[in-house]
Write an enzyme that holds these catalytic residues in place. Structure first.
Site, mmCIF file in Angstrom:
data_model
loop_
_atom_site.group_PDB
_atom_site.id
_atom_site.type_symbol
_atom_site.label_atom_id
_atom_site.label_comp_id
_atom_site.label_asym_id
_atom_site.label_seq_id
_atom_site.Cartn_x
_atom_site.Cartn_y
_atom_site.Cartn_z
ATOM 1 N N LYS A 1 1.617 10.629 4.766
ATOM 2 C CA LYS A 1 2.167 9.542 5.687
ATOM 3 C C LYS A 1 2.536 8.285 5.046
ATOM 4 O O LYS A 1 3.496 7.704 5.136
ATOM 5 C CB LYS A 1 0.962 9.324 6.494
ATOM 6 C CG LYS A 1 0.935 8.024 7.382
ATOM 7 C CD LYS A 1 0.255 6.935 6.960
ATOM 8 C CE LYS A 1 -1.246 7.228 6.621
ATOM 9 N NZ LYS A 1 -2.099 6.085 6.179
ATOM 10 N N LYS B 1 0.832 -1.199 0.041
ATOM 11 C CA LYS B 1 -0.034 -0.069 -0.039
ATOM 12 C C LYS B 1 0.939 1.131 0.324
ATOM 13 O O LYS B 1 0.550 2.037 -0.664
ATOM 14 C CB LYS B 1 -0.969 -0.051 1.309
ATOM 15 C CG LYS B 1 -1.701 1.350 1.444
ATOM 16 C CD LYS B 1 -2.802 1.308 0.248
ATOM 17 C CE LYS B 1 -3.426 2.858 0.519
ATOM 18 N NZ LYS B 1 -4.477 3.229 -0.749
HETATM 19 P P1 NDP Z 1 -10.270 9.997 8.423
HETATM 20 O O1 NDP Z 1 -9.404 11.136 8.811
HETATM 21 O O2 NDP Z 1 -11.541 10.132 7.402
HETATM 22 O O3 NDP Z 1 -11.055 9.014 9.364
HETATM 23 C C1 NDP Z 1 -10.018 8.510 10.519
HETATM 24 C C2 NDP Z 1 -10.748 7.848 11.551
HETATM 25 O O4 NDP Z 1 -9.916 7.315 12.291
HETATM 26 C C3 NDP Z 1 -11.835 8.568 11.874
HETATM 27 O O5 NDP Z 1 -12.795 7.404 12.459
HETATM 28 C C4 NDP Z 1 -11.267 8.980 13.385
HETATM 29 O O6 NDP Z 1 -12.127 9.141 14.336
HETATM 30 C C5 NDP Z 1 -10.441 7.899 13.680
HETATM 31 N N1 NDP Z 1 -9.296 8.234 14.476
HETATM 32 C C6 NDP Z 1 -8.395 9.287 14.189
HETATM 33 N N2 NDP Z 1 -7.517 9.487 15.304
HETATM 34 C C7 NDP Z 1 -7.864 8.323 16.263
HETATM 35 C C8 NDP Z 1 -7.304 8.008 17.391
HETATM 36 N N3 NDP Z 1 -6.131 8.770 18.095
HETATM 37 N N4 NDP Z 1 -7.875 7.095 18.015
HETATM 38 C C9 NDP Z 1 -9.155 6.327 17.724
HETATM 39 N N5 NDP Z 1 -9.610 6.780 16.707
HETATM 40 C C10 NDP Z 1 -9.003 7.838 16.006
HETATM 41 O O7 NDP Z 1 -9.330 8.853 7.414
HETATM 42 P P2 NDP Z 1 -9.814 7.674 6.285
HETATM 43 O O8 NDP Z 1 -10.969 7.074 6.546
HETATM 44 O O9 NDP Z 1 -9.561 8.443 4.914
HETATM 45 O O10 NDP Z 1 -8.546 6.996 6.343
HETATM 46 C C11 NDP Z 1 -8.441 5.647 7.287
HETATM 47 C C12 NDP Z 1 -7.238 4.817 6.845
HETATM 48 O O11 NDP Z 1 -7.418 4.392 5.269
HETATM 49 C C13 NDP Z 1 -6.026 5.666 6.572
HETATM 50 O O12 NDP Z 1 -4.870 5.004 6.876
HETATM 51 C C14 NDP Z 1 -5.909 6.157 5.237
HETATM 52 O O13 NDP Z 1 -4.419 6.164 4.724
HETATM 53 C C15 NDP Z 1 -6.408 4.778 4.695
HETATM 54 N N6 NDP Z 1 -7.225 5.081 3.230
HETATM 55 C C16 NDP Z 1 -8.203 6.233 2.908
HETATM 56 C C17 NDP Z 1 -8.444 6.150 1.679
HETATM 57 C C18 NDP Z 1 -9.411 7.595 1.260
HETATM 58 O O14 NDP Z 1 -9.768 7.461 0.026
HETATM 59 N N7 NDP Z 1 -9.789 8.224 2.124
HETATM 60 C C19 NDP Z 1 -8.226 5.197 0.634
HETATM 61 C C20 NDP Z 1 -7.242 4.241 0.999
HETATM 62 C C21 NDP Z 1 -6.987 4.279 2.163
HETATM 63 P P3 NDP Z 1 -12.933 10.738 14.738
HETATM 64 O O15 NDP Z 1 -14.178 10.453 13.903
HETATM 65 O O16 NDP Z 1 -13.056 10.641 16.118
HETATM 66 O O17 NDP Z 1 -11.942 11.767 14.153
#
Ligand code: NDP
Length: 295
Positions: free
Chosen positions: A239, A170
């Protein structure tokens, strides 16, 4: 199966929605109202803590920003380890880093819990359409258990190798994505300054050898329309490139092209708000060149 899903972010929420249609789903999100709104739409249960989510679950899926948050979620009186039963499985869909995933796998193995890293590609549209690619690292046995579960949101599900192999795949994929975005922005800034209209240039490029997913899909949909929606935070792409570069360094390899793309992605963050989208890199390159690619 009883499945727990933790992390209802931009990509986690649509993934979890597909699981809710096939399994007995319980969700947890750091910001509780997000989980409540999700549950109202799907009829699934909401857990008050990671421990409650893991209690009684056959499998726990995490989808958080980085492997560090996943590792932290294991710990403490309300952490996952306090609820996970021996014999259960953790599927980490975070785009993580191989070393932290290996440490997490060892920590869980001591409690009799299996682990796979299972990051995804395909973006939020792919998640909505249950058409993600899922790259899985873990033992053959753990992969066999995870595969039917991730099929709920994945179209191509591949066993990449031992724990960490999915994360490595990835990270390199996204490093190449960053290369293609930066290269497009620089090349098309040149063309804009040279007086070549972007619509003409993209049609020619996409019939020629310089094309990529960026130029075929993302540029026509987002850059030439000027839409620039927020689907994937630039900080997350930054990242991912960092993970690929760390891996290269650990393996004793020079990666000057990936390094340069990482510098463009990282540098763009200084000029953008914290929640900027990854394609906003294009707007930073445009500003520095004094052009607007779409004309
Ligand atoms: P977002 O920023 O939209 O969501 C992050 C999620 O993680 C939220 O539910 C957030 O909760 C939670 N979170 C953040 N910090 C913490 C913490 N310290 N403890 C617990 N929960 C936490 O990110 P994405 O959904 O876009 O991405 C998630 C993963 O998927 C990442 O690793 C990203 O690289 C990967 N990804 C994303 C893609 C995309 O198109 N968006 C595509 C492919 C991979 P809260 O609601 O409280 O902020």
């Amino acid at each position: 199966m009883r499945i727990a899903f933790l992390g209802l972010g931009a990509i986690g929420a649509p993934m979890a929605r597909h699981l809710a249609a096939h399994h007995d789903l319980i969700v947890w999100n750091r910001t509780r109202p997000v989980a409540d709104a999700f549950a109202a739409g799907t009829g699934c249960a909401v857990a008050a803590t990671p421990r409650d989510a893991a209690t009684g679950a056959d499998a726990v899926i995490t989808c958080l920003p980085t492997s560090t948050e996943v590792a932290a979620l294991l710990e403490g009186a309300d952490g996952l380890l306090a609820g996970l039963a021996s014999g259960s499985l953790v599927i980490d869909c975070t785009s993580g880093d191989p070393a932290t995933s290996r440490a997490t796998a060892e920590r869980l193995a001591a409690a009799g819990v299996a682990f796979v890293d299972a990051p995804v590609s395909g973006g939020t549209n792919g998640a909505e359409a249950a058409a993600l690619t899922v790259m899985v690292g873990g033992t053959a046995g753990a992969f066999a258990r995870a595969e039917p579960i991730v099929r709920c949101f994945g179209k191509l599900v591949v066993h990449m190798g031992p724990v960490g192999a999915g994360d490595a795949m990835k990270a390199v994929n996204n490093a190449l994505l960053a290369v293609n975005i930066a290269a497009f922005a620089e090349g098309f800034s040149v063309l804009a300054k040279a007086g070549v209209p972007a619509a003409t240039a993209i049609a020619v490029l996409n019939a020629s050898s310089g094309r990529s997913f960026v130029t075929e899909k993302l540029v026509p949909e987002r850059v030439l329309t000027g839409r620039f929606p927020l689907t994937f935070r630039l900080s997350l792409l930054d990242k991912d490139v960092g993970i690929a570069l760390d891996l290269a360094r650990q393996l004793g390899l020079d990666a000057p092209v990936l390094d340069a793309a990482g510098a463009v992605a990282h540098g763009a963050r200084a000029d953008l708000p914290a929640d900027a989208d990854y394609l906003d890199i294009v707007q930073v390159v445009e500003r520095r060149a004094g052009v607007q690619i779409r004309g």
